[in-house]
Design a protein around this motif. Structure first.
Motif, PDB file in Angstrom:
ATOM      1  N   GLN A 280      19.641 -30.320   6.598  1.00 43.13           N
ATOM      2  CA  GLN A 280      19.647 -31.239   7.734  1.00 43.13           C
ATOM      3  C   GLN A 280      19.313 -30.506   9.034  1.00 43.13           C
ATOM      4  OE1 GLN A 280      23.524 -32.802   8.635  1.00 43.13           O
ATOM      5  NE2 GLN A 280      22.776 -34.226  10.179  1.00 43.13           N
ATOM      6  N   LEU A 281      19.942 -29.353   9.239  1.00 49.49           N
ATOM      7  CA  LEU A 281      19.668 -28.564  10.445  1.00 49.49           C
ATOM      8  C   LEU A 281      18.203 -28.135  10.490  1.00 49.49           C
ATOM      9  CD1 LEU A 281      22.836 -26.259  10.602  1.00 49.49           C
ATOM     10  CD2 LEU A 281      22.293 -28.194  12.098  1.00 49.49           C
ATOM     11  N   GLN A 282      17.682 -27.723   9.343  1.00 50.79           N
ATOM     12  CA  GLN A 282      16.302 -27.237   9.283  1.00 50.79           C
ATOM     13  C   GLN A 282      15.303 -28.360   9.572  1.00 50.79           C
ATOM     14  OE1 GLN A 282      16.608 -25.611   5.366  1.00 50.79           O
ATOM     15  NE2 GLN A 282      18.015 -24.013   6.066  1.00 50.79           N
ATOM     16  N   ARG A 283      15.556 -29.550   9.067  1.00 51.02           N
ATOM     17  CA  ARG A 283      14.663 -30.686   9.359  1.00 51.02           C
ATOM     18  C   ARG A 283      14.687 -31.023  10.843  1.00 51.02           C
ATOM     19  NH1 ARG A 283      17.297 -32.847   4.628  1.00 51.02           N
ATOM     20  NH2 ARG A 283      15.957 -32.552   2.803  1.00 51.02           N
ATOM     21  N   GLU A 284      15.862 -30.948  11.452  1.00 55.93           N
ATOM     22  CA  GLU A 284      15.960 -31.225  12.885  1.00 55.93           C
ATOM     23  C   GLU A 284      15.139 -30.221  13.686  1.00 55.93           C
ATOM     24  OE1 GLU A 284      20.135 -31.146  13.642  1.00 55.93           O
ATOM     25  OE2 GLU A 284      20.513 -33.101  12.695  1.00 55.93           O
ATOM     26  N   MET A 285      15.148 -28.966  13.255  1.00 59.82           N
ATOM     27  CA  MET A 285      14.380 -27.934  13.950  1.00 59.82           C
ATOM     28  C   MET A 285      12.875 -28.188  13.882  1.00 59.82           C
ATOM     29  SD  MET A 285      16.431 -24.528  12.652  1.00 59.82           S
ATOM     30  CE  MET A 285      18.171 -24.270  13.008  1.00 59.82           C
ATOM     31  N   ALA A 286      12.444 -28.906  12.857  1.00 61.29           N
ATOM     32  CA  ALA A 286      11.008 -29.102  12.635  1.00 61.29           C
ATOM     33  C   ALA A 286      10.485 -30.432  13.161  1.00 61.29           C
ATOM     34  CB  ALA A 286      10.697 -28.992  11.142  1.00 61.29           C
ATOM     35  N   LEU A 287      11.343 -31.251  13.744  1.00 64.03           N
ATOM     36  CA  LEU A 287      10.935 -32.591  14.159  1.00 64.03           C
ATOM     37  C   LEU A 287       9.779 -32.588  15.155  1.00 64.03           C
ATOM     38  CD1 LEU A 287      14.334 -34.493  14.514  1.00 64.03           C
ATOM     39  CD2 LEU A 287      12.505 -34.928  12.861  1.00 64.03           C
ATOM     40  N   ALA A 288       9.776 -31.632  16.072  1.00 62.26           N
ATOM     41  CA  ALA A 288       8.757 -31.608  17.121  1.00 62.26           C
ATOM     42  C   ALA A 288       7.481 -30.897  16.699  1.00 62.26           C
ATOM     43  CB  ALA A 288       9.320 -30.948  18.381  1.00 62.26           C
ATOM     44  N   LYS A 289       7.404 -30.471  15.439  1.00 57.19           N
ATOM     45  CA  LYS A 289       6.248 -29.753  14.889  1.00 57.19           C
ATOM     46  C   LYS A 289       6.140 -28.349  15.501  1.00 57.19           C
ATOM     47  CE  LYS A 289       4.547 -33.176  12.350  1.00 57.19           C
ATOM     48  NZ  LYS A 289       4.398 -33.101  10.883  1.00 57.19           N
ATOM     49  N   GLY A 290       5.129 -27.609  15.055  1.00 56.00           N
ATOM     50  CA  GLY A 290       4.935 -26.254  15.550  1.00 56.00           C
ATOM     51  C   GLY A 290       5.974 -25.285  15.027  1.00 56.00           C
ATOM     52  N   VAL A 291       6.345 -25.433  13.727  1.00 57.72           N
ATOM     53  CA  VAL A 291       7.367 -24.594  13.123  1.00 57.72           C
ATOM     54  C   VAL A 291       6.800 -23.906  11.885  1.00 57.72           C
ATOM     55  CG1 VAL A 291       9.448 -24.759  11.682  1.00 57.72           C
ATOM     56  CG2 VAL A 291       9.454 -25.729  13.972  1.00 57.72           C
ATOM     57  N   VAL A 292       7.139 -22.631  11.731  1.00 59.50           N
ATOM     58  CA  VAL A 292       6.883 -21.912  10.487  1.00 59.50           C
ATOM     59  C   VAL A 292       8.241 -21.657   9.862  1.00 59.50           C
ATOM     60  CG1 VAL A 292       5.934 -19.850   9.398  1.00 59.50           C
ATOM     61  CG2 VAL A 292       4.817 -20.806  11.432  1.00 59.50           C
ATOM     62  N   MET A 293       8.448 -22.196   8.663  1.00 56.60           N
ATOM     63  CA  MET A 293       9.749 -22.119   8.015  1.00 56.60           C
ATOM     64  C   MET A 293       9.585 -21.506   6.629  1.00 56.60           C
ATOM     65  SD  MET A 293      12.525 -25.258   7.508  1.00 56.60           S
ATOM     66  CE  MET A 293      12.401 -25.699   9.249  1.00 56.60           C
TER      67      MET A 293
END
Length: 236
Positions: A121-134
């Motif tokens: 859940q935390l990880q999806r929230e971090m990626a909401l705005a796009k521009g993420v490398v996970m």
């Protein structure tokens, strides 16, 4: 967490999965730097939770205690110049998460449903705005199944053990053979857990890094991301 702008491509999300010791964290961090994206080290998050649980004496099979603890846990990723710090309830867990003790137990805690649910859940929230490398083990299949670019990094057990040995030899007494056995066991546990097992997403790009150095891997992934942004759906 401040997001840097990028003029090289529209923001997309990049999921990098693979087994233990494949070099995902180092590569993902460097890819994020090249693209001016935010890097999210999910493995460090699981390691930090494992370290905290071990320190508090909470066993993975103690589900009620694990659930209560993870519900009240405040987890933060703090970006730095060369690394990313993981904070648990305001305490920096980063210096403790790469020990053999944590490495040997992280798969046991990572398969606990309430821990995976909370961290996903935390990880999806971090990626909401796009521009993420996970990076992680179930990013492309479970956490970010809609990521525009998915990479599955792998290497032989022997090569992954050698990389980990070079990383740990000056910090802990460890043999190369022990690391090979540990990584093989970690692969088995990750691939056979009931919840979000390690597997390659069908639409991911397979990248065998056994004979590649870090810069080659980074360049290959960055090139693929930029090709995607230009509308090219090429494969590596």
């Amino acid at each position: 967490m401040a997001r840097q702008g990028t003029h090289t491509l529209d923001r997309i999300n990049v999921a990098i999965d693979g087994p233990a010791g494949a070099g995902k964290s180092t590569v993902a961090r460097m890819v994020a730097q090249e693209l001016s994206y935010i890097y999210v080290d999910t493995g460090a998050m699981y390691r930090a939770v494992t370290w905290y649980m071990l320190r508090e004496g909470i066993k993975p099979e103690d589900h009620d205690n694990v659930l209560q603890t993870v519900r009240n846990m405040v987890i933060e990723l703090i970006p730095g110049k060369d690394t990313q710090s993981v904070m648990i309830n305001g305490e920096d867990a980063t210096p403790h998460i790469r020990t053999l003790q944590v490495s040997g137990m992280v798969s046991q805690y990572a398969k606990v449903e309430c821990i995976r649910t909370r961290l996903s859940q935390l990880q999806r929230e971090m990626a909401l705005a796009k521009g993420v490398v996970m990076d992680g083990r179930d990013i492309g299949t479970t956490v970010l199944p809609d990521a525009e670019v998915k990479i599955f990094m792998t290497a032989t057990v022997e090569e992954r053990a050698l990389r980990r040995y070079k990383e740990l030899k000056d910090k802990e007494q460890v043999s190369l053979k022990q690391l090979e056995n540990d990584i093989a066991q970690r692969d088995f546990l990750d691939q056979n857990r009931e919840i979000s097992p390690l597997r390659r997403a069908e639409d991911s790009v397979l990248l065998d890094t056994t004979s590649m150095d870090i810069l080659q891997v980074v360049e290959t992934i960055v090139s693929h991301c930029r090709s995607y942004a230009r509308g090219e759906r090429n494969h590596l």
